[in-house]
Design a protein around this motif. Structure first.
Motif, PDB file in Angstrom:
ATOM      1  N   ALA A   1     -26.455  -2.915  15.445  1.00  0.00           N
ATOM      2  CA  ALA A   1     -25.576  -3.628  16.372  1.00  0.00           C
ATOM      3  C   ALA A   1     -24.150  -3.572  15.856  1.00  0.00           C
ATOM      4  CB  ALA A   1     -26.024  -5.078  16.520  1.00  0.00           C
TER       5      ALA A   1
ATOM      6  N   LEU B   1     -20.434  -4.998  16.629  1.00  0.00           N
ATOM      7  CA  LEU B   1     -19.635  -5.978  17.363  1.00  0.00           C
ATOM      8  C   LEU B   1     -18.208  -5.456  17.464  1.00  0.00           C
ATOM      9  CD1 LEU B   1     -18.876  -8.673  18.639  1.00  0.00           C
ATOM     10  CD2 LEU B   1     -18.834  -9.678  16.338  1.00  0.00           C
TER      11      LEU B   1
ATOM     12  N   VAL C   1     -31.977  -7.965  17.791  1.00  0.00           N
ATOM     13  CA  VAL C   1     -30.625  -8.509  17.838  1.00  0.00           C
ATOM     14  C   VAL C   1     -30.581  -9.443  19.041  1.00  0.00           C
ATOM     15  CG1 VAL C   1     -28.186  -7.996  18.230  1.00  0.00           C
ATOM     16  CG2 VAL C   1     -29.565  -6.498  16.757  1.00  0.00           C
TER      17      VAL C   1
ATOM     18  N   ILE D   1     -28.288 -12.151  21.419  1.00  0.00           N
ATOM     19  CA  ILE D   1     -27.032 -12.757  21.848  1.00  0.00           C
ATOM     20  C   ILE D   1     -27.449 -13.989  22.646  1.00  0.00           C
ATOM     21  CG2 ILE D   1     -24.925 -12.497  23.204  1.00  0.00           C
ATOM     22  CD1 ILE D   1     -26.710  -9.396  22.022  1.00  0.00           C
TER      23      ILE D   1
ATOM     24  N   LEU E   1     -24.377 -14.171  17.867  1.00  0.00           N
ATOM     25  CA  LEU E   1     -25.116 -12.931  17.661  1.00  0.00           C
ATOM     26  C   LEU E   1     -25.925 -13.111  16.381  1.00  0.00           C
ATOM     27  CD1 LEU E   1     -23.826  -9.287  17.896  1.00  0.00           C
ATOM     28  CD2 LEU E   1     -25.132 -10.016  15.925  1.00  0.00           C
ATOM     29  N   THR E   2     -27.250 -12.971  16.476  1.00  0.00           N
ATOM     30  CA  THR E   2     -28.093 -13.104  15.291  1.00  0.00           C
ATOM     31  C   THR E   2     -28.941 -11.861  15.105  1.00  0.00           C
ATOM     32  OG1 THR E   2     -29.798 -14.263  16.569  1.00  0.00           O
ATOM     33  CG2 THR E   2     -28.200 -15.623  15.387  1.00  0.00           C
TER      34      THR E   2
ATOM     35  N   GLY F   1     -25.836 -13.672  11.181  1.00  0.00           N
ATOM     36  CA  GLY F   1     -25.216 -13.763  12.485  1.00  0.00           C
ATOM     37  C   GLY F   1     -23.735 -14.033  12.437  1.00  0.00           C
TER      38      GLY F   1
ATOM     39  N   LEU G   1     -19.598 -15.508  18.576  1.00  0.00           N
ATOM     40  CA  LEU G   1     -18.964 -14.589  19.524  1.00  0.00           C
ATOM     41  C   LEU G   1     -17.910 -15.310  20.362  1.00  0.00           C
ATOM     42  CD1 LEU G   1     -22.137 -12.686  20.820  1.00  0.00           C
ATOM     43  CD2 LEU G   1     -20.532 -11.959  19.024  1.00  0.00           C
TER      44      LEU G   1
ATOM     45  N   ASP H   1     -16.024 -10.122  23.768  1.00  0.00           N
ATOM     46  CA  ASP H   1     -16.700  -9.376  22.706  1.00  0.00           C
ATOM     47  C   ASP H   1     -17.698  -8.409  23.338  1.00  0.00           C
ATOM     48  OD1 ASP H   1     -15.393 -10.443  20.563  1.00  0.00           O
ATOM     49  OD2 ASP H   1     -17.025 -11.757  19.905  1.00  0.00           O
TER      50      ASP H   1
ATOM     51  N   ILE I   1     -21.018  -6.005  22.317  1.00  0.00           N
ATOM     52  CA  ILE I   1     -22.035  -5.694  21.313  1.00  0.00           C
ATOM     53  C   ILE I   1     -22.721  -4.408  21.742  1.00  0.00           C
ATOM     54  CG2 ILE I   1     -24.097  -6.482  20.104  1.00  0.00           C
ATOM     55  CD1 ILE I   1     -21.961  -8.997  21.966  1.00  0.00           C
TER      56      ILE I   1
END
Length: 287
Positions: free
Chosen positions: A125, A127, A143, A145, A236-237, A243, A246, A250, A252
């Motif tokens: 991922a 960002l 991932v 969100i 976001l984790t 994480g 956000l 943004d 991803i």
């Protein structure tokens, strides 16, 4: 497989009792044991090495803990292309190969080179914030969100290969690997995918419209998620652990990672054996 690195969960094994038992058993089979200094300071047995040497010297990494410990260790081990063997100290242990009661048999098989190694894909991922890459993460499971503790529903736009897929008013979106299809995605209503496959799974979390369904797409596709909320607590984790917070606009971008996790298998159990024993039979027992 004569040089064994161990990564235990010292939150669960606070004074290192089970870790010392594991080390003693490994030594009894004529293999060497290595660990990082913070572990050695607790158990006082085996050999301590700094991280840069630890991953160079070891033939295999044993992880003592549950699935969370395994996921955290897998992300550290993957860049070094070392096989990883999980020993379950947790409740479910879907990713861990060996139960504590099976430890002696597992170590005997390892000492006699009776094992197989399976590759599992990971995802990366990226960002993107204000046109620049702000952070990058690799994940074995997923991932996410998703909204924070006090946020209302969030609003996300999803694209695959720059083609608009849908607008999602939801608690969030998950992008999972086949390995991660039995984790958070399964709880969110996603399908179970054989982990020997390579694909990407896009799963909405509690969507607020009934027509938003999970999507399985090619492993070489690119999934892009754009945050459209301006005043929400959105996170976001990665594998439910690492994480970042956000902000609006943004982006991803999730792709197949160049990294792979190499799972060491001692037992002759199929994915469907594990699925039945860990998920289906456990549910029957609880009922």
């Amino acid at each position: 497989m004569k040089k064994i690195g161990i990564i235990p969960n010292l939150v669960k094994d606070v004074i290192g009792v089970q870790t010392r038992i594991l080390i003693s058993k490994i030594l009894s089979y004529g293999m060497e044991v290595f660990m990082m200094p913070q572990v050695f300071n607790v158990v006082k047995i085996g050999n301590a090495l700094p991280p840069e040497q630890f991953f160079k010297i070891c033939d295999v990494i044993m992880v003592l803990g549950g699935d969370g410990t395994f996921l955290r260790a897998a992300r550290k081990v993957a860049p070094h292309n070392l096989p990883i063997l999980g020993i379950n100290m947790g409740r479910l242990g879907f990713l861990t190969e060996v139960e504590w009661a099976e430890l002696d048999n597992a170590l005997l098989n390892l000492a006699q080179d009776r094992y197989t190694i399976e590759e599992r894909m990971m995802i990366r991922a990226s960002l993107v914030r204000n046109g620049d890459i702000y952070a990058q993460f690799d994940a074995l499971n997923d991932v996410a969100i998703a909204k924070g503790s006090f946020a209302r529903i969030i609003h996300l736009n999803a694209y695959i290969n720059d083609k608009f897929v849908n607008y999602y008013p939801a608690d969030g979106l998950l992008v999972s690997t086949p390995t991660g299809s039995t984790a958070y995605s399964l709880s969110a209503g996603g399908p179970i995918i054989n982990p020997n496959m390579e694909c990407l799974l896009l799963t909405p979390i509690c969507p607020h419209t009934m027509d938003r369904r999970p999507i399985v797409t090619d492993a070489n596709d690119e999934i892009k998620i754009v945050v459209t909320d301006s005043k929400q607590d959105i996170l976001l984790t990665v594998d439910g652990q690492d994480g970042v917070l956000l902000i609006e606009h943004d982006v991803i971008i999730i792709n197949k990672s160049r990294l792979k996790v190499h799972l060491l298998h001692i037992n002759n159990r199929s994915f469907f054996d594990i699925l039945r024993n860990k998920l289906i039979d456990r549910k029957d027992d609880e009922e």
